[in-house]
Design an enzyme around this catalytic site. Structure first.
Site, PDB file in Angstrom:
ATOM      1  N   ASP A 195      -6.669  -0.372  10.702  1.00  0.00           N
ATOM      2  CA  ASP A 195      -5.674  -0.819   9.747  1.00  0.00           C
ATOM      3  C   ASP A 195      -4.295  -0.700  10.427  1.00  0.00           C
ATOM      4  O   ASP A 195      -4.130   0.075  11.364  1.00  0.00           O
ATOM      5  CB  ASP A 195      -5.757   0.110   8.522  1.00  0.00           C
ATOM      6  CG  ASP A 195      -4.619  -0.091   7.563  1.00  0.00           C
ATOM      7  OD1 ASP A 195      -4.356  -1.238   7.185  1.00  0.00           O
ATOM      8  OD2 ASP A 195      -3.979   0.927   7.179  1.00  0.00           O
ATOM      9  N   ASP A 211      -0.637  -0.993   8.495  1.00  0.00           N
ATOM     10  CA  ASP A 211       0.351  -0.260   7.681  1.00  0.00           C
ATOM     11  C   ASP A 211      -0.169   1.115   7.263  1.00  0.00           C
ATOM     12  O   ASP A 211      -1.177   1.222   6.570  1.00  0.00           O
ATOM     13  CB  ASP A 211       0.698  -1.054   6.417  1.00  0.00           C
ATOM     14  CG  ASP A 211       1.513  -2.303   6.730  1.00  0.00           C
ATOM     15  OD1 ASP A 211       1.911  -2.480   7.893  1.00  0.00           O
ATOM     16  OD2 ASP A 211       1.746  -3.105   5.802  1.00  0.00           O
TER      17      ASP A 211
HETATM   18 MG   LIG Z   1      -2.873   0.662   5.235  1.00  0.00          MG
END
Ligand SMILES: [Mg+2]
Length: 288
Positions: free
Chosen positions: A18, A20
């Protein structure tokens, strides 16, 4: 029993991450503390596949900044992008008819077209009395302030193709909005900062396509993923070793999986720890 304790090294490794709140710092988007982990993977020629709710333009920007050359997944599983040079992977990732060429990448679209999402989003706005605000309703300045981004990056964030992020003033409306979307063949999912309206896909559906393509290409494979949010759960369910890093407050999102490996560090520092742990488990690193 934790999966990572077993000797399961079969063929090569691939890692999904991932962006962010995981590879990138939740508030500053800095990758200073994940750089070490990225370097360890690069030195060993291990693909690091970005799997994010960010847009194509943003991911291209961060790939260039970090020197990443692997395929990537945008907008919560909306599409997979495979760089033009990686033809063997294209062939294994699906039927040639599924591909579209765009900007030097082969694109496998899994989500709905943005125009369709906006059409349904307009209906949601009417139905729920304008108490939702989508990216398509905001100017760049507003997106920049919500995301704490400079205008250039906020402009990239607004270039949606398969997913509409939105703000919901009253969370009690969520169930109603979900049902409204589902009746129209779409999904609503909570991301790191926003809710997302998207087609019938998620990170896991896209990860599954790439895991099986790599498995065929390499003949054997161990797959890992690093994440911090609820929308990472479908990704975690498709890999051999899922690593959960902490949110900025030091807490973990509630994900119940027997084989989840909790890393006791936040975001990007957690990413580097997870990579070291994975490489040590696989006998590829002894610096811990
Ligand atoms: Mg995230």
């Amino acid at each position: 029993m934790k999966r990572e304790k077993k000797t399961h090294m079969q063929g090569r490794l691939i890692v999904f991450t991932d962006l962010d709140g995981t590879l990138l710092d939740y508030s500053t988007y800095s990758y200073e503390h994940s750089e070490e982990g990225m370097g360890l993977l690069r030195e060993r020629d291990i693909p690091l596949i970005f799997c994010t709710s960010k847009s194509y333009a943003e991911v291209v920007y961060f790939r260039e900044k970090t020197g990443n050359t692997s395929p990537f997944i945008v907008e919560n599983g909306g599409a997979i992008y495979i760089p033009g040079g990686q033809a063997a992977l294209f062939r294994r990732a699906g039927r040639p008819g599924q591909f579209r060429n765009s900007g030097g990448y082969a694109v496998i679209q899994l989500g709905a077209d943005y125009a369709r999402l906006r059409q349904v989003f307009e209906q949601i706005k009417r139905e729920f009395h304008e108490r939702v605000i989508g990216f398509g309703d905001m100017d760049v300045r507003k997106v920049a302030s919500y995301l704490n981004l400079p205008p250039g990056l906020a402009g990239m964030a607004k270039e949606r193709r398969y997913d509409e992020p939105f703000i919901l003033e009253d969370p009690s409306l969520l169930d109603g909005i979900k049902q409204f979307a589902e009746r129209r063949g779409l999904r609503v999912y909570p991301g790191t900062r926003f809710y997302h309206l998207m087609g019938d896909t998620d990170k896991g559906i896209a990860v599954k396509v790439l895991v099986s393509a790599y498995r065929e290409m390499y003949g054997g494979l161990t797959s890992a993923a690093v994440g911090e949010g609820k929308n990472d759960e479908p990704m975690f369910r498709q890999v051999d070793v899922p690593y959960l890093v902490q949110r900025p407050d030091g807490k973990y999102v509630d994900i119940r999986m027997d084989n989840i490996v909790k890393i006791d560090k936040v975001g990007p520092e957690g990413f580097t720890s997870a990579v070291k742990r994975l490489l040590s488990t696989e006998g590829l690193y002894n610096g811990i």
